[in-house]
Design a protein around this motif. Structure first.
Motif, PDB file in Angstrom:
ATOM      1  N   ARG A  72      -6.986 -14.139  -4.034  1.00  0.00           N
ATOM      2  CA  ARG A  72      -7.420 -12.735  -4.036  1.00  0.00           C
ATOM      3  C   ARG A  72      -6.296 -11.815  -3.569  1.00  0.00           C
ATOM      4  N   ILE A  73      -5.531 -12.256  -2.594  1.00  0.00           N
ATOM      5  CA  ILE A  73      -4.381 -11.461  -2.140  1.00  0.00           C
ATOM      6  C   ILE A  73      -3.347 -11.360  -3.253  1.00  0.00           C
ATOM      7  N   SER A  74      -3.094 -12.449  -3.943  1.00  0.00           N
ATOM      8  CA  SER A  74      -2.072 -12.479  -4.997  1.00  0.00           C
ATOM      9  C   SER A  74      -2.402 -11.582  -6.177  1.00  0.00           C
ATOM     10  N   VAL A  75      -3.673 -11.524  -6.563  1.00  0.00           N
ATOM     11  CA  VAL A  75      -4.032 -10.722  -7.738  1.00  0.00           C
ATOM     12  C   VAL A  75      -4.393  -9.278  -7.389  1.00  0.00           C
ATOM     13  N   LEU A  76      -4.334  -8.928  -6.125  1.00  0.00           N
ATOM     14  CA  LEU A  76      -4.748  -7.590  -5.703  1.00  0.00           C
ATOM     15  C   LEU A  76      -4.073  -6.458  -6.495  1.00  0.00           C
ATOM     16  N   PRO A  77      -2.756  -6.512  -6.740  1.00  0.00           N
ATOM     17  CA  PRO A  77      -2.154  -5.415  -7.512  1.00  0.00           C
ATOM     18  C   PRO A  77      -2.705  -5.314  -8.946  1.00  0.00           C
ATOM     19  N   ALA A  78      -3.276  -6.381  -9.449  1.00  0.00           N
ATOM     20  CA  ALA A  78      -3.837  -6.410 -10.806  1.00  0.00           C
ATOM     21  C   ALA A  78      -5.344  -6.685 -10.757  1.00  0.00           C
ATOM     22  N   TYR A  84     -11.847 -11.832  -9.755  1.00  0.00           N
ATOM     23  CA  TYR A  84     -11.975 -12.202  -8.347  1.00  0.00           C
ATOM     24  C   TYR A  84     -12.829 -11.230  -7.522  1.00  0.00           C
ATOM     25  N   PHE A  85     -13.153 -10.072  -8.067  1.00  0.00           N
ATOM     26  CA  PHE A  85     -13.804  -9.055  -7.264  1.00  0.00           C
ATOM     27  C   PHE A  85     -15.152  -8.648  -7.859  1.00  0.00           C
ATOM     28  N   THR A  86     -16.131  -8.459  -6.996  1.00  0.00           N
ATOM     29  CA  THR A  86     -17.463  -8.025  -7.407  1.00  0.00           C
ATOM     30  C   THR A  86     -17.420  -6.564  -7.843  1.00  0.00           C
ATOM     31  N   GLU A  87     -18.505  -6.104  -8.455  1.00  0.00           N
ATOM     32  CA  GLU A  87     -18.579  -4.687  -8.849  1.00  0.00           C
ATOM     33  C   GLU A  87     -18.456  -3.777  -7.637  1.00  0.00           C
ATOM     34  N   SER A  92     -14.931  -0.082  -4.599  1.00  0.00           N
ATOM     35  CA  SER A  92     -14.221   0.224  -3.355  1.00  0.00           C
ATOM     36  C   SER A  92     -12.719   0.294  -3.588  1.00  0.00           C
ATOM     37  N   LEU A  93     -12.183  -0.652  -4.333  1.00  0.00           N
ATOM     38  CA  LEU A  93     -10.746  -0.648  -4.632  1.00  0.00           C
ATOM     39  C   LEU A  93     -10.353   0.601  -5.423  1.00  0.00           C
ATOM     40  N   ALA A  94     -11.162   0.956  -6.403  1.00  0.00           N
ATOM     41  CA  ALA A  94     -10.865   2.149  -7.204  1.00  0.00           C
ATOM     42  C   ALA A  94     -10.874   3.400  -6.326  1.00  0.00           C
ATOM     43  N   LEU A  95     -11.826   3.479  -5.410  1.00  0.00           N
ATOM     44  CA  LEU A  95     -11.915   4.633  -4.524  1.00  0.00           C
ATOM     45  C   LEU A  95     -10.710   4.708  -3.585  1.00  0.00           C
ATOM     46  N   VAL A  96     -10.310   3.571  -3.018  1.00  0.00           N
ATOM     47  CA  VAL A  96      -9.130   3.546  -2.145  1.00  0.00           C
ATOM     48  C   VAL A  96      -7.882   3.970  -2.919  1.00  0.00           C
ATOM     49  N   GLU A  97      -7.742   3.468  -4.128  1.00  0.00           N
ATOM     50  CA  GLU A  97      -6.578   3.853  -4.929  1.00  0.00           C
ATOM     51  C   GLU A  97      -6.585   5.346  -5.236  1.00  0.00           C
ATOM     52  N   ALA A  98      -7.749   5.896  -5.595  1.00  0.00           N
ATOM     53  CA  ALA A  98      -7.826   7.318  -5.924  1.00  0.00           C
ATOM     54  C   ALA A  98      -7.484   8.185  -4.715  1.00  0.00           C
ATOM     55  N   ILE A  99      -7.950   7.793  -3.548  1.00  0.00           N
ATOM     56  CA  ILE A  99      -7.643   8.567  -2.343  1.00  0.00           C
ATOM     57  C   ILE A  99      -6.165   8.429  -1.986  1.00  0.00           C
TER      58      ILE A  99
END
Length: 150
Positions: A72-78, A84-87, A92-99
């Motif tokens: 999960r750490i390795s694929v985080l940038p992609a 590997y990630f739930t909806e 949450s990832l999309a929101l963190v990236e947008a902020i």
């Protein structure tokens, strides 16, 4: 590289204020039942986007020590291209990236709507505060040039 002013040492009261925000943010994350490992992945993703080597190393270690897998750490940038990630995690990832990338289109309505569809109000608030705080830390560490040596 020239030596920079260490913001934590030059203005300890301000640094402690950010520490207070960190504590409150961590409490909000825990209260929203966001797992510690995933919270560290959120911090790691913002740090990757901000190219903060100090925080990338720290939150990678934190994620590992809190039970996150190397996959999960390795694929985080992609993360968008992985299974590997739930909806809920993807929102949450999309929101963190947008902020983190707020100057690039603010927080788009589509990303917020996706978050609202998958996360509770407490989870959205916790993710937003986590993002705000890690972005502050990234700026402190990067502008102070916190050392990152093997």
């Amino acid at each position: 590289m020239s030596e920079r002013i260490n913001l934590g040492k030059s203005a300890p009261a301000l640094y402690q204020a950010v520490m207070g925000l960190e504590k409150l943010s961590a409490e909000a994350v825990a209260s929203a039942d966001i797992q510690a490992g995933f919270a560290n992945l959120l911090r790691l993703r913002a740090s990757q986007l901000n190219q903060c080597a100090y925080c990338v190393r720290m939150h990678t270690r934190d994620a590992l020590s809190s039970g996150e897998s190397t996959d999960r750490i390795s694929v985080l940038p992609a993360w968008r291209e992985s299974g590997y990630f739930t909806e809920k995690e993807r929102s949450s990832l999309a929101l963190v990236e947008a902020i983190t990338l707020i100057s690039d289109g603010q927080v788009p309505e589509a990303i917020y709507e996706q978050a609202a569809a998958n996360l509770s109000k407490d989870e959205i608030s916790a993710v937003e505060w986590l993002s705000i705080v890690i972005n502050a830390w990234n700026r402190i560490a990067t502008s102070s040039r916190y050392p990152v040596k093997p």
